[in-house]
Design a protein around this motif. Structure first.
Motif, PDB file in Angstrom:
ATOM      1  N   GLU A 106      77.335  50.232 -27.911  1.00 32.80           N
ATOM      2  CA  GLU A 106      78.538  49.869 -27.170  1.00 32.80           C
ATOM      3  C   GLU A 106      78.221  48.863 -26.070  1.00 32.80           C
ATOM      4  N   PHE A 107      79.263  48.094 -25.686  1.00 30.53           N
ATOM      5  CA  PHE A 107      79.114  47.115 -24.606  1.00 30.53           C
ATOM      6  C   PHE A 107      79.315  47.853 -23.291  1.00 30.53           C
ATOM      7  N   VAL A 108      78.229  48.060 -22.546  1.00 29.13           N
ATOM      8  CA  VAL A 108      78.274  48.823 -21.294  1.00 29.13           C
ATOM      9  C   VAL A 108      78.102  47.879 -20.115  1.00 29.13           C
ATOM     10  N   VAL A 109      78.954  48.041 -19.096  1.00 28.07           N
ATOM     11  CA  VAL A 109      78.851  47.224 -17.883  1.00 28.07           C
ATOM     12  C   VAL A 109      78.423  48.125 -16.725  1.00 28.07           C
ATOM     13  N   GLU A 110      79.370  48.831 -16.131  1.00 31.27           N
ATOM     14  CA  GLU A 110      79.033  49.737 -15.030  1.00 31.27           C
ATOM     15  C   GLU A 110      78.411  51.009 -15.582  1.00 31.27           C
ATOM     16  N   SER A 111      77.248  51.361 -15.063  1.00 29.60           N
ATOM     17  CA  SER A 111      76.564  52.554 -15.532  1.00 29.60           C
ATOM     18  C   SER A 111      75.830  53.220 -14.372  1.00 29.60           C
ATOM     19  N   GLU A 112      75.372  54.444 -14.609  1.00 26.09           N
ATOM     20  CA  GLU A 112      74.666  55.193 -13.579  1.00 26.09           C
ATOM     21  C   GLU A 112      73.290  55.583 -14.082  1.00 26.09           C
ATOM     22  N   CYS A 113      72.274  55.323 -13.263  1.00 25.70           N
ATOM     23  CA  CYS A 113      70.915  55.702 -13.639  1.00 25.70           C
ATOM     24  C   CYS A 113      70.825  57.228 -13.645  1.00 25.70           C
ATOM     25  N   PRO A 114      70.391  57.836 -14.735  1.00 31.76           N
ATOM     26  CA  PRO A 114      70.310  59.305 -14.807  1.00 31.76           C
ATOM     27  C   PRO A 114      69.193  59.894 -13.946  1.00 31.76           C
ATOM     28  N   VAL A 115      68.310  59.028 -13.423  1.00 27.62           N
ATOM     29  CA  VAL A 115      67.193  59.507 -12.607  1.00 27.62           C
ATOM     30  C   VAL A 115      67.525  59.456 -11.116  1.00 27.62           C
ATOM     31  N   CYS A 116      67.958  58.276 -10.636  1.00 24.16           N
ATOM     32  CA  CYS A 116      68.252  58.134  -9.199  1.00 24.16           C
ATOM     33  C   CYS A 116      69.739  58.234  -8.881  1.00 24.16           C
ATOM     34  N   ASN A 117      70.580  58.286  -9.951  1.00 21.66           N
ATOM     35  CA  ASN A 117      72.033  58.475  -9.804  1.00 21.66           C
ATOM     36  C   ASN A 117      72.729  57.360  -9.029  1.00 21.66           C
ATOM     37  N   ARG A 118      72.199  56.143  -9.101  1.00 22.31           N
ATOM     38  CA  ARG A 118      72.856  55.007  -8.466  1.00 22.31           C
ATOM     39  C   ARG A 118      73.475  54.107  -9.527  1.00 22.31           C
ATOM     40  N   LEU A 119      74.563  53.431  -9.140  1.00 17.90           N
ATOM     41  CA  LEU A 119      75.283  52.582 -10.077  1.00 17.90           C
ATOM     42  C   LEU A 119      74.593  51.232 -10.228  1.00 17.90           C
ATOM     43  N   PHE A 120      74.625  50.706 -11.448  1.00 17.70           N
ATOM     44  CA  PHE A 120      74.069  49.381 -11.703  1.00 17.70           C
ATOM     45  C   PHE A 120      74.864  48.716 -12.809  1.00 17.70           C
ATOM     46  N   CYS A 121      74.676  47.404 -12.941  1.00 14.48           N
ATOM     47  CA  CYS A 121      75.338  46.653 -14.002  1.00 14.48           C
ATOM     48  C   CYS A 121      74.376  46.552 -15.175  1.00 14.48           C
ATOM     49  N   ALA A 122      74.783  47.100 -16.297  1.00 15.63           N
ATOM     50  CA  ALA A 122      73.924  47.113 -17.479  1.00 15.63           C
ATOM     51  C   ALA A 122      73.817  45.741 -18.132  1.00 15.63           C
ATOM     52  N   CYS A 124      73.958  42.623 -16.185  1.00 14.16           N
ATOM     53  CA  CYS A 124      73.198  41.752 -15.285  1.00 14.16           C
ATOM     54  C   CYS A 124      71.851  42.348 -14.891  1.00 14.16           C
ATOM     55  N   LYS A 125      71.683  43.657 -15.184  1.00  9.44           N
ATOM     56  CA  LYS A 125      70.438  44.380 -14.851  1.00  9.44           C
ATOM     57  C   LYS A 125      70.154  44.355 -13.347  1.00  9.44           C
ATOM     58  N   VAL A 126      71.201  44.556 -12.551  1.00  6.29           N
ATOM     59  CA  VAL A 126      71.085  44.579 -11.090  1.00  6.29           C
ATOM     60  C   VAL A 126      71.942  45.730 -10.556  1.00  6.29           C
ATOM     61  N   PRO A 127      71.748  46.103  -9.260  1.00  8.12           N
ATOM     62  CA  PRO A 127      72.635  47.100  -8.663  1.00  8.12           C
ATOM     63  C   PRO A 127      74.091  46.672  -8.826  1.00  8.12           C
ATOM     64  N   TRP A 128      74.987  47.629  -8.896  1.00 11.49           N
ATOM     65  CA  TRP A 128      76.384  47.358  -9.225  1.00 11.49           C
ATOM     66  C   TRP A 128      77.035  46.387  -8.231  1.00 11.49           C
ATOM     67  N   HIS A 129      77.653  45.319  -8.784  1.00  9.43           N
ATOM     68  CA  HIS A 129      78.343  44.299  -7.985  1.00  9.43           C
ATOM     69  C   HIS A 129      79.847  44.539  -8.092  1.00  9.43           C
ATOM     70  N   GLU A 131      82.424  43.894  -6.290  1.00  9.31           N
ATOM     71  CA  GLU A 131      83.418  42.906  -5.865  1.00  9.31           C
ATOM     72  C   GLU A 131      83.427  41.652  -6.726  1.00  9.31           C
ATOM     73  N   LYS A 132      82.576  41.588  -7.722  1.00  8.78           N
ATOM     74  CA  LYS A 132      82.506  40.397  -8.569  1.00  8.78           C
ATOM     75  C   LYS A 132      82.394  40.780 -10.033  1.00  8.78           C
ATOM     76  N   THR A 133      82.923  39.921 -10.880  1.00 10.22           N
ATOM     77  CA  THR A 133      82.713  40.095 -12.316  1.00 10.22           C
ATOM     78  C   THR A 133      81.289  39.639 -12.619  1.00 10.22           C
ATOM     79  N   CYS A 134      80.794  39.978 -13.806  1.00 10.27           N
ATOM     80  CA  CYS A 134      79.432  39.567 -14.184  1.00 10.27           C
ATOM     81  C   CYS A 134      79.301  38.043 -14.161  1.00 10.27           C
ATOM     82  N   GLU A 135      80.331  37.353 -14.667  1.00  9.85           N
ATOM     83  CA  GLU A 135      80.288  35.891 -14.712  1.00  9.85           C
ATOM     84  C   GLU A 135      80.231  35.303 -13.304  1.00  9.85           C
ATOM     85  N   ALA A 136      81.065  35.835 -12.400  1.00  5.21           N
ATOM     86  CA  ALA A 136      81.084  35.342 -11.023  1.00  5.21           C
ATOM     87  C   ALA A 136      79.773  35.662 -10.320  1.00  5.21           C
TER      88      ALA A 136
END
Length: 205
Positions: A106-122, A124-129, A131-136
């Motif tokens: 599946e196409f996943v964007v916002e996700s949560e790390c099951p180890v540290c429980n913090r949100l990230f963008c699957a 862009c491979k960065v902490p969750w942004h 306020e911006k779309t992936c393209e922006a």
């Protein structure tokens, strides 16, 4: 008594280590050091120390002579190597960096790390942004905007670290040749960063 083919010293038979599948003679101490060095180099398929032998060592057969942490790292690396590269990536938070797998297709964007429980963008491979779309986000070049990231980039530049073009992980070469293998399995040249083809760099030769 027998002569170890690595250290060339006479050893007691009790120190003899036989690799299943070949007849080369090594002492347990030399094999333990050999395996530890290969694991440190992120080598997953470890073969007999003899250059003319391609028999592969198995972690389970070496478990009694290597340190537990070496055995664990080797086993984990072998498991990771079995996961297709497109399905695996690592938590972008530097104090976590846990291996993550997306085998759902599946196409996943916002996700949560099951180890540290913090949100990230699957994607862009960065902490969750938020306020911006992936393209922006990519257009803005915000991936390295934090003070900590800038410091790491400057340090990497000063120490001549190379960055894996697949997962973005920084790698420092302490010794050996320029052929590197990242934790994600990507093989590249430490001198120029080019992807290795059949273990060879087409840029540096």
């Amino acid at each position: 008594m027998f002569t170890c083919e690595i250290c060339a010293e006479e050893k007691l038979v009790s120190d003899f280590f036989r690799i299943q599948g070949c007849n080369h003679s090594y002492c347990t101490n030399c094999i333990a050091k050999f395996v530890a060095t290969k694991v440190d180099q992120n080598t997953t398929s470890i073969t007999c120390p003899s250059s003319a032998c391609d028999v592969v060592l198995e972690p389970q057969n070496c478990r009694s002579i290597i340190a537990q942490k070496v055995f664990d790292r080797w086993s984990e690396a072998l498991c990771e190597a079995m996961i297709p590269s497109p399905e695996k990536f690592y938590c972008p938070f530097k104090d976590c960096s846990s291996l993550l797998i997306n085998d759902s297709g599946e196409f996943v964007v916002e996700s949560e790390c099951p180890v540290c429980n913090r949100l990230f963008c699957a994607q862009c491979k960065v902490p969750w942004h938020s306020e911006k779309t992936c393209e922006a986000f990519r257009r803005s070049g915000s991936g390295e905007s934090s003070r900590e990231d800038v410091m790491v980039k400057n340090l990497a530049k000063d120490l001549k670290w190379m960055r894996c073009s697949v997962c973005g992980f920084f790698i420092e070469k302490l010794y050996g040749c320029d052929h590197m293998k990242c934790r994600c399995g990507h093989a590249f040249c430490y001198n120029c960063g080019a992807t290795l083809i059949a273990g060879h760099c087409n840029r540096c030769g």
